[in-house]
Design a protein around this motif. Structure first.
Motif, mmCIF file in Angstrom:
data_model
loop_
_atom_site.group_PDB
_atom_site.id
_atom_site.type_symbol
_atom_site.label_atom_id
_atom_site.label_comp_id
_atom_site.label_asym_id
_atom_site.label_seq_id
_atom_site.Cartn_x
_atom_site.Cartn_y
_atom_site.Cartn_z
ATOM 1 N N MET B 1 1.027 -1.594 -0.189
ATOM 2 C CA MET B 1 -0.031 0.011 -0.208
ATOM 3 C C MET B 1 0.835 0.893 0.138
ATOM 4 O O MET B 1 2.222 1.402 0.597
ATOM 5 C CB MET B 1 -0.828 -0.288 1.470
ATOM 6 N N GLU B 3 -0.251 4.289 1.743
ATOM 7 C CA GLU B 3 -0.213 5.058 2.781
ATOM 8 C C GLU B 3 1.644 6.252 3.439
ATOM 9 O O GLU B 3 0.851 7.162 3.556
ATOM 10 C CB GLU B 3 -1.189 4.504 3.463
ATOM 11 N N ARG B 401 -7.790 4.639 11.778
ATOM 12 C CA ARG B 401 -6.582 4.022 10.320
ATOM 13 C C ARG B 401 -6.284 2.803 10.205
ATOM 14 O O ARG B 401 -6.945 2.708 8.894
ATOM 15 C CB ARG B 401 -5.010 4.887 11.101
ATOM 16 N N THR B 402 -6.637 1.583 10.643
ATOM 17 C CA THR B 402 -5.647 0.706 10.755
ATOM 18 C C THR B 402 -7.556 0.040 10.122
ATOM 19 O O THR B 402 -7.397 -0.748 9.521
ATOM 20 C CB THR B 402 -5.858 -0.447 11.660
ATOM 21 N N ASN B 403 -8.582 0.221 10.685
ATOM 22 C CA ASN B 403 -9.690 -0.095 9.827
ATOM 23 C C ASN B 403 -10.090 0.690 8.598
ATOM 24 O O ASN B 403 -10.371 0.110 7.691
ATOM 25 C CB ASN B 403 -10.985 0.136 10.807
ATOM 26 N N GLU B 405 -7.592 1.379 6.446
ATOM 27 C CA GLU B 405 -6.852 0.646 6.201
ATOM 28 C C GLU B 405 -7.174 -0.505 6.015
ATOM 29 O O GLU B 405 -7.136 -1.174 4.085
ATOM 30 C CB GLU B 405 -5.223 0.569 5.916
ATOM 31 N N ALA B 406 -7.340 -1.957 6.544
ATOM 32 C CA ALA B 406 -8.177 -2.932 6.360
ATOM 33 C C ALA B 406 -9.138 -2.617 5.218
ATOM 34 O O ALA B 406 -9.269 -3.616 4.582
ATOM 35 C CB ALA B 406 -8.740 -3.206 7.916
ATOM 36 N N PHE B 407 -10.207 -1.552 5.384
ATOM 37 C CA PHE B 407 -11.508 -1.322 4.644
ATOM 38 C C PHE B 407 -11.101 -1.609 3.218
ATOM 39 O O PHE B 407 -11.678 -2.097 2.179
ATOM 40 C CB PHE B 407 -11.935 -0.877 4.890
ATOM 41 N N GLU B 409 -7.858 -2.035 1.808
ATOM 42 C CA GLU B 409 -7.230 -3.451 1.228
ATOM 43 C C GLU B 409 -8.571 -4.289 1.032
ATOM 44 O O GLU B 409 -8.281 -5.461 -0.170
ATOM 45 C CB GLU B 409 -6.585 -4.220 2.445
ATOM 46 N N GLN B 410 -9.774 -5.069 1.723
ATOM 47 C CA GLN B 410 -10.478 -5.543 1.895
ATOM 48 C C GLN B 410 -11.093 -4.990 0.552
ATOM 49 O O GLN B 410 -11.324 -6.000 -1.009
ATOM 50 C CB GLN B 410 -11.489 -5.016 2.300
ATOM 51 N N GLN B 412 -9.131 -3.896 -2.487
ATOM 52 C CA GLN B 412 -7.985 -4.175 -3.597
ATOM 53 C C GLN B 412 -8.527 -6.067 -3.886
ATOM 54 O O GLN B 412 -8.377 -5.897 -4.631
ATOM 55 C CB GLN B 412 -7.071 -3.935 -2.730
ATOM 56 N N ALA B 413 -8.512 -5.951 -2.936
ATOM 57 C CA ALA B 413 -8.819 -8.068 -2.857
ATOM 58 C C ALA B 413 -10.092 -8.189 -3.769
ATOM 59 O O ALA B 413 -10.072 -9.164 -4.155
ATOM 60 C CB ALA B 413 -8.707 -8.448 -1.798
ATOM 61 N N LYS B 414 -11.107 -7.781 -3.707
ATOM 62 C CA LYS B 414 -12.383 -7.953 -4.180
ATOM 63 C C LYS B 414 -12.103 -8.710 -5.793
ATOM 64 O O LYS B 414 -10.951 -8.433 -6.316
ATOM 65 C CB LYS B 414 -13.425 -6.985 -4.263
#
Lengths: 265, 414
Positions: B1, B3, B401-403, B405-407, B409-410, B412-414
């Protein structure tokens, strides 16, 4: 000369501990390393990495590709890239349990519930709100109040014979409840089981437990009795991967490998 | 990423003009408060401002001041002051920070506008509970403290269909204000003036709607975080030609950005809805975070709340009652879900962010299962962020921030 990295490193700088894993291109785990995180994330990451390299017997000339995760991921000096701990835990759990599942990770300061489909894609995730109830920090606080070492909690809870109810959301208020139970004459092992029960409740109220359930994290690693309490509560077997504390680091190492064209699990 | 790349917020050129008209507005208010021949009314932000303007009141909006306290991060100095006099940390942090700032005799207005020493002293306090009960409690504190008359409109809540009975009740309450306002202002009610103000408000709100609608473009020329700043004139200057002119300028700039293919987010990849209040003290950080994640946060319930399509100068009372009652926050869950669904489809969004604002239950629509229902219905993911509009004690930077970024990433992986 082949310049491709030979070692793929995952470093998970968590709130309490820093974990490192090194895998090779065949996804074989070469070594695990853990140390306390403390106040210097960069130093903690370097220490975990150095320990891992020493244990793995890798040479200074070896090529590494490092993926960092966890709260301190941005402070890892040698990181080639970063990924959130939510993605890394899901990836690590799917490595050992390649089916659709609900993952519960109980960490030092946060809990995560991540739902993954059968192809390994994340469907959704939830983290606990800012409150530490139900996390490792909650257990640490209560163990301190009861003057019990953290590594004794599990064996004490196993000995419990009576149910002690700890209902409060708040860690401090839970400690006050415990004082009341002590005054009432409750035994320490029953209180510890009651604390575990509180963790189970705080986690289960975060989300629904659909299908297969996997549990990871340091708390799970050291407290198998807690897992059995979860199993009793949800009425089915829970899968715990080997070395559950390292699931995030493993996921990071796998992402590191895959980022270089490695095979997607 | 990516960021860690230093993100750059693209400056909207019209911002200078906005600062100027906002400064003029506050200086004018300040002068009016010092001039015995002029009257100042405090009004809730979606209150019957047009009626007050028609009487010649200079209108001040405490919620705007609340947002300034949040955006300048002064709020947390003042919230405990209100807590200490019995206003709970769990109620509206606009209310607690504003009352706290009044008690401490400090205001961001003094820092922004040299010579202004405090908020303008009111001659009347007017509320509309269409947003929440807190606005009434808020103005009631000032009524007691300053011995100033208070009046307002109590709006029904959780409305599905806008029935004639509901509207008739609101119309009557607005009309009931007139004799009292005549007495305080010293002016007779003039329906032609009322129609004139409403017509200007309508033009302002239509221009604001056009501004917001530019965000349908891909890439979007503006973000939610920009919009929260640029909606200022729609809140405090509606009913004036100044606001209309400002939005014409802003709209032209955004249309040019669209023409030139300039997005608020460089290389925009994902598009999200923001549901709920802004986190005022974190606007810049949020904006930079999303730019770094190549994610455009664009439409929002919040910024759309100052679009009043119903205004009709030909029928001022009924249309005003309708405009201020048909807004999102007043409506039932079915209406709200359909509203969000339409926007998600029209803006071609990838996900929805819900901000669960600790002290603003009425603007936290995640609390009754809506994210889960919308995920199923729209087949897109949602994320709930825990925070607050003003009280940064309720906000965890790292966890948020973690939430987020993880969202991403989710996605991106879709």
């Amino acid at each position: 000369m082949n310049n491709q990295p030979e070692n793929f490193v995952g470093i998970d700088v968590g709130a309490s501990t820093t974990k490192a894993i090194i895998i090779n291109a065949d996804k074989e785990i070469l070594v695990y390393s853990v140390n306390n995180t403390g106040a210097d994330y960069g130093a903690a990451a370097e220490k975990a990495f150095a320990n891992a390299c020493r244990q793995a017997g890798t040479k200074g000339s070896d090529r590494y590709l490092v993926m960092a995760t966890g709260y301190g991921k941005r402070n890892v000096p040698r990181a080639d890239d970063t990924k959130t701990e939510i993605s890394c835990h899901a990836r690590g759990a799917f490595h050992y349990f390649p089916k659709d599942h609900t993952l519960i990770d109980i960490g030092g300061q946060d809990n995560k519930i991540v739902k993954t489909d059968r192809s390994g894609k994340r469907v959704n995730f939830k983290m606990n709100r800012k409150c530490a109830a139900g996390t490792g920090a909650f257990l640490e606080e209560i163990a301190y109040r009861l003057d019990i070492k953290m590594d004794k909690l599990n064996q004490l809870a196993e000995k419990a014979q009576h149910d002690v109810h700890i209902g409060s959301y708040c860690t401090v208020f839970a400690a006050t409840e415990i004082l009341a139970r002590i005054r009432e004459g409750a035994k320490v092992e029953d209180i510890v089981k009651g604390i575990f029960g509180s963790v189970v409740k705080r986690v289960l109220e975060m989300d629904t437990m659909d299908g297969n359930v996997v549990m990871t994290g340091g708390v799970v690693a050291y407290n198998p009795f807690l897992v059995s309490m979860f199993e009793e509560k949800i009425g089915r077997k829970i899968f715990v991967p080997p070395h559950p504390q390292f699931t995030g680091a493993l996921g990071a190492a796998l992402y590191s490998l895959e980022s270089k064209g490695g095979i997607n699990a | 990423m990516s960021e860690e790349k230093k993100p750059a917020i693209k400056k909207i050129q019209a911002t200078g003009q906005m600062r100027k008209i906002m400064a003029d507005y506050f200086y004018e208010l300040d002068a009016a408060a010092r001039d015995d021949s002029k009257k100042v009314a405090w009004c809730t932000s979606v209150g019957p401002a047009e009626l007050l303007l028609s009487f010649g009141f200079h209108v001040y909006y405490p919620e705007n001041h609340g947002a300034m306290l949040g955006a300048t991060r002064m709020a947390n100095d003042f919230i405990p002051v209100a807590n200490a006099i019995g206003y709970s940390p769990d109620i509206c942090s606009y209310l607690t920070s504003d009352i706290g700032s009044f008690i401490k005799k400090e205001t961001p207005l003094s820092k922004a506008y040299e010579g202004i020493e405090g908020v303008p002293k009111p001659d009347v306090l007017v509320f509309n509970t269409n947003q929440c009960r807190d606005v009434q409690d808020w103005l009631s504190w000032y009524a007691r403290e300053l011995n100033v008359p208070i009046m307002g409109v109590s709006t029904f809540r959780n409305i599905g269909e806008m029935t004639d009975e509901v509207l008739a009740g609101i119309v009557q309450q607005i009309k009931d204000l007139i004799p009292k306002l005549e007495k305080i202002s010293g002016n007779k009610f003039d329906i032609d003036k009322f129609r004139e103000v409403l017509a200007l408000s309508k033009k302002c709100t239509e221009m604001w709607r056009d501004v917001v609608e530019t965000m349908v473009a891909r890439p979007s020329p503006m973000s939610f975080f920009d919009a929260t700043i640029h909606m200022g004139p729609a809140v405090v200057l509606r009913g004036s030609e100044t606001a209309v002119q400002y939005y014409e300028t802003l709209h032209a700039e955004l249309k040019q950005r669209i023409k030139d293919g300039i997005g608020a987010v460089e290389d925009e990849k994902y598009r999200l809805y923001w549901e709920g209040m802004p986190i005022w003290g974190k606007l810049r950080e949020m904006s930079e975070l999303f730019i770094g994640l190549k994610t455009a946060v664009i439409p929002s319930t919040y910024c759309n709340s100052w679009i009043f399509n119903a205004f009709d100068p030909a029928d001022p009372f009924l249309s005003m009652a309708r405009a201020y009652t048909e807004i999102f926050i007043v409506r039932d869950e079915n209406f709200k879900e359909k509203y969000i669904e339409d926007i998600v489809k029209r803006y071609k969004l990838d996900g929805i962010l819900f901000h669960d604002a600790k002290t603003c239950p009425n603007n936290s629509n995640n609390r009754y299962g809506m994210p889960e229902r919308l995920e199923k219905r729209l087949n897109i993911p949602t994320l709930t962020i825990n925070g607050d509009l003003n009280d940064l004690r309720c906000y965890s930077e790292e966890q948020t921030r973690t939430n987020i970024e993880a969202f991403i990433e989710q996605l991106q992986a879709k």
